[in-house]
Design a protein around this motif. Structure first.
Motif, PDB file in Angstrom:
ATOM      1  N   GLU A  70       0.819  -1.222   0.000  1.00 57.54           N
ATOM      2  CA  GLU A  70       0.000   0.000   0.000  1.00 57.54           C
ATOM      3  C   GLU A  70       0.853   1.272   0.000  1.00 57.54           C
ATOM      4  O   GLU A  70       0.497   2.253  -0.635  1.00 57.54           O
ATOM      5  CB  GLU A  70      -0.943  -0.003   1.196  1.00 57.54           C
ATOM      6  N   THR A  71       1.962   1.266   0.719  1.00 55.82           N
ATOM      7  CA  THR A  71       2.795   2.473   0.838  1.00 55.82           C
ATOM      8  C   THR A  71       3.795   2.604  -0.297  1.00 55.82           C
ATOM      9  O   THR A  71       4.263   3.703  -0.579  1.00 55.82           O
ATOM     10  CB  THR A  71       3.544   2.491   2.179  1.00 55.82           C
ATOM     11  N   GLY A  72       4.149   1.500  -0.913  1.00 52.75           N
ATOM     12  CA  GLY A  72       5.057   1.527  -2.050  1.00 52.75           C
ATOM     13  C   GLY A  72       6.256   0.628  -1.850  1.00 52.75           C
ATOM     14  O   GLY A  72       6.761   0.471  -0.744  1.00 52.75           O
ATOM     15  N   TYR A  73       6.687   0.043  -2.948  1.00 56.58           N
ATOM     16  CA  TYR A  73       7.855  -0.831  -2.939  1.00 56.58           C
ATOM     17  C   TYR A  73       8.511  -0.769  -4.305  1.00 56.58           C
ATOM     18  O   TYR A  73       7.928  -0.300  -5.275  1.00 56.58           O
ATOM     19  CB  TYR A  73       7.478  -2.266  -2.569  1.00 56.58           C
ATOM     20  N   ARG A  74       9.736  -1.225  -4.357  1.00 61.84           N
ATOM     21  CA  ARG A  74      10.501  -1.223  -5.601  1.00 61.84           C
ATOM     22  C   ARG A  74      10.886  -2.654  -5.930  1.00 61.84           C
ATOM     23  O   ARG A  74      11.254  -3.418  -5.044  1.00 61.84           O
ATOM     24  CB  ARG A  74      11.749  -0.352  -5.425  1.00 61.84           C
ATOM     25  N   VAL A  75      10.828  -2.997  -7.217  1.00 61.37           N
ATOM     26  CA  VAL A  75      11.302  -4.281  -7.721  1.00 61.37           C
ATOM     27  C   VAL A  75      12.459  -3.980  -8.663  1.00 61.37           C
ATOM     28  O   VAL A  75      12.295  -3.230  -9.624  1.00 61.37           O
ATOM     29  CB  VAL A  75      10.192  -5.060  -8.465  1.00 61.37           C
ATOM     30  N   VAL A  76      13.627  -4.560  -8.361  1.00 64.71           N
ATOM     31  CA  VAL A  76      14.840  -4.265  -9.126  1.00 64.71           C
ATOM     32  C   VAL A  76      15.454  -5.561  -9.642  1.00 64.71           C
ATOM     33  O   VAL A  76      15.644  -6.510  -8.877  1.00 64.71           O
ATOM     34  CB  VAL A  76      15.886  -3.537  -8.243  1.00 64.71           C
ATOM     35  N   PHE A  77      15.770  -5.571 -10.937  1.00 62.32           N
ATOM     36  CA  PHE A  77      16.556  -6.646 -11.547  1.00 62.32           C
ATOM     37  C   PHE A  77      17.887  -6.035 -11.968  1.00 62.32           C
ATOM     38  O   PHE A  77      17.908  -5.120 -12.790  1.00 62.32           O
ATOM     39  CB  PHE A  77      15.878  -7.197 -12.805  1.00 62.32           C
ATOM     40  N   ASN A  78      18.986  -6.503 -11.419  1.00 65.71           N
ATOM     41  CA  ASN A  78      20.310  -6.090 -11.877  1.00 65.71           C
ATOM     42  C   ASN A  78      20.748  -7.093 -12.936  1.00 65.71           C
ATOM     43  O   ASN A  78      20.798  -8.292 -12.669  1.00 65.71           O
ATOM     44  CB  ASN A  78      21.313  -6.078 -10.716  1.00 65.71           C
ATOM     45  N   THR A  79      21.075  -6.609 -14.129  1.00 65.43           N
ATOM     46  CA  THR A  79      21.455  -7.494 -15.225  1.00 65.43           C
ATOM     47  C   THR A  79      22.852  -7.121 -15.692  1.00 65.43           C
ATOM     48  O   THR A  79      23.046  -6.078 -16.305  1.00 65.43           O
ATOM     49  CB  THR A  79      20.440  -7.410 -16.378  1.00 65.43           C
ATOM     50  N   GLY A  80      23.812  -7.949 -15.342  1.00 63.51           N
ATOM     51  CA  GLY A  80      25.203  -7.744 -15.731  1.00 63.51           C
ATOM     52  C   GLY A  80      26.030  -7.113 -14.629  1.00 63.51           C
ATOM     53  O   GLY A  80      25.501  -6.464 -13.725  1.00 63.51           O
ATOM     54  N   PRO A  81      27.338  -7.301 -14.701  1.00 57.50           N
ATOM     55  CA  PRO A  81      28.229  -6.819 -13.649  1.00 57.50           C
ATOM     56  C   PRO A  81      28.198  -5.302 -13.443  1.00 57.50           C
ATOM     57  O   PRO A  81      28.259  -4.831 -12.307  1.00 57.50           O
ATOM     58  CB  PRO A  81      29.615  -7.274 -14.096  1.00 57.50           C
ATOM     59  N   GLU A  82      28.093  -4.527 -14.502  1.00 56.52           N
ATOM     60  CA  GLU A  82      28.083  -3.073 -14.349  1.00 56.52           C
ATOM     61  C   GLU A  82      26.799  -2.563 -13.714  1.00 56.52           C
ATOM     62  O   GLU A  82      26.752  -1.440 -13.222  1.00 56.52           O
ATOM     63  CB  GLU A  82      28.353  -2.378 -15.683  1.00 56.52           C
ATOM     64  N   ALA A  83      25.768  -3.390 -13.701  1.00 52.87           N
ATOM     65  CA  ALA A  83      24.517  -3.029 -13.033  1.00 52.87           C
ATOM     66  C   ALA A  83      24.509  -3.495 -11.588  1.00 52.87           C
ATOM     67  O   ALA A  83      23.552  -3.244 -10.869  1.00 52.87           O
ATOM     68  CB  ALA A  83      23.331  -3.626 -13.783  1.00 52.87           C
ATOM     69  N   GLY A  84      25.571  -4.180 -11.171  1.00 52.15           N
ATOM     70  CA  GLY A  84      25.660  -4.644  -9.800  1.00 52.15           C
ATOM     71  C   GLY A  84      25.257  -6.095  -9.592  1.00 52.15           C
ATOM     72  O   GLY A  84      25.167  -6.540  -8.455  1.00 52.15           O
ATOM     73  N   GLN A  85      25.019  -6.841 -10.669  1.00 54.76           N
ATOM     74  CA  GLN A  85      24.654  -8.251 -10.504  1.00 54.76           C
ATOM     75  C   GLN A  85      25.893  -9.025 -10.057  1.00 54.76           C
ATOM     76  O   GLN A  85      26.939  -8.979 -10.709  1.00 54.76           O
ATOM     77  CB  GLN A  85      24.109  -8.842 -11.802  1.00 54.76           C
ATOM     78  N   THR A  86      25.773  -9.724  -8.929  1.00 53.17           N
ATOM     79  CA  THR A  86      26.890 -10.506  -8.401  1.00 53.17           C
ATOM     80  C   THR A  86      26.591 -12.001  -8.373  1.00 53.17           C
ATOM     81  O   THR A  86      27.509 -12.808  -8.321  1.00 53.17           O
ATOM     82  CB  THR A  86      27.285 -10.037  -6.979  1.00 53.17           C
TER      83      THR A  86
END
Length: 114
Positions: free
Chosen positions: A79-95
């Motif tokens: 109800e208040t809000g949330y974020r959904v994040v997909f990091n794709t690739g090393p430069e986006a922070g995918q580890t």
């Protein structure tokens, strides 16, 4: 994949704090939370990143997003809000190279993200 951390979590070889499990997805708490609610949602089937997930299986990306929303509902942040994040690739922070959605909420999330 035998060396994939998230595949080992799906196989119950490595423990995780599971928030929600469906036939095709698994949601568990992030070990390094960046918000009061920080849950990872993964498909049980291995795909390296969001781009691969999008073309791999009709409906699986939908299942990941539906699980992410259900996590937000159960965690009380829908109800208040949330974020959904997909990091794709090393430069986006995918580890970890098993696609995962970060569900973040429970605080004011600024823009742009870091």
């Amino acid at each position: 994949m035998t060396d994939c951390l998230f595949c080992k979590i799906v196989a119950k070889e490595i423990p995780a704090t599971v928030v929600l499990e469906t036939d095709r997805t698994l949601a568990f708490r992030d070990l390094n939370p960046q918000a009061p609610t920080h849950v990872l949602v993964i498909p049980k089937e291995h795909h390296a990143n969001a781009a691969e997930l999008a073309v791999a299986d009709d409906g699986l990306a939908d299942d990941v997003l539906k699980t992410a929303h259900e996590v937000a509902v159960r965690e009380g942040v829908a109800e208040t809000g949330y974020r959904v994040v997909f990091n794709t690739g090393p430069e986006a922070g995918q580890t970890v190279f098993h696609v995962h959605a970060h569900v973040l909420g429970g605080r004011n999330l600024t823009w742009p993200p870091g």
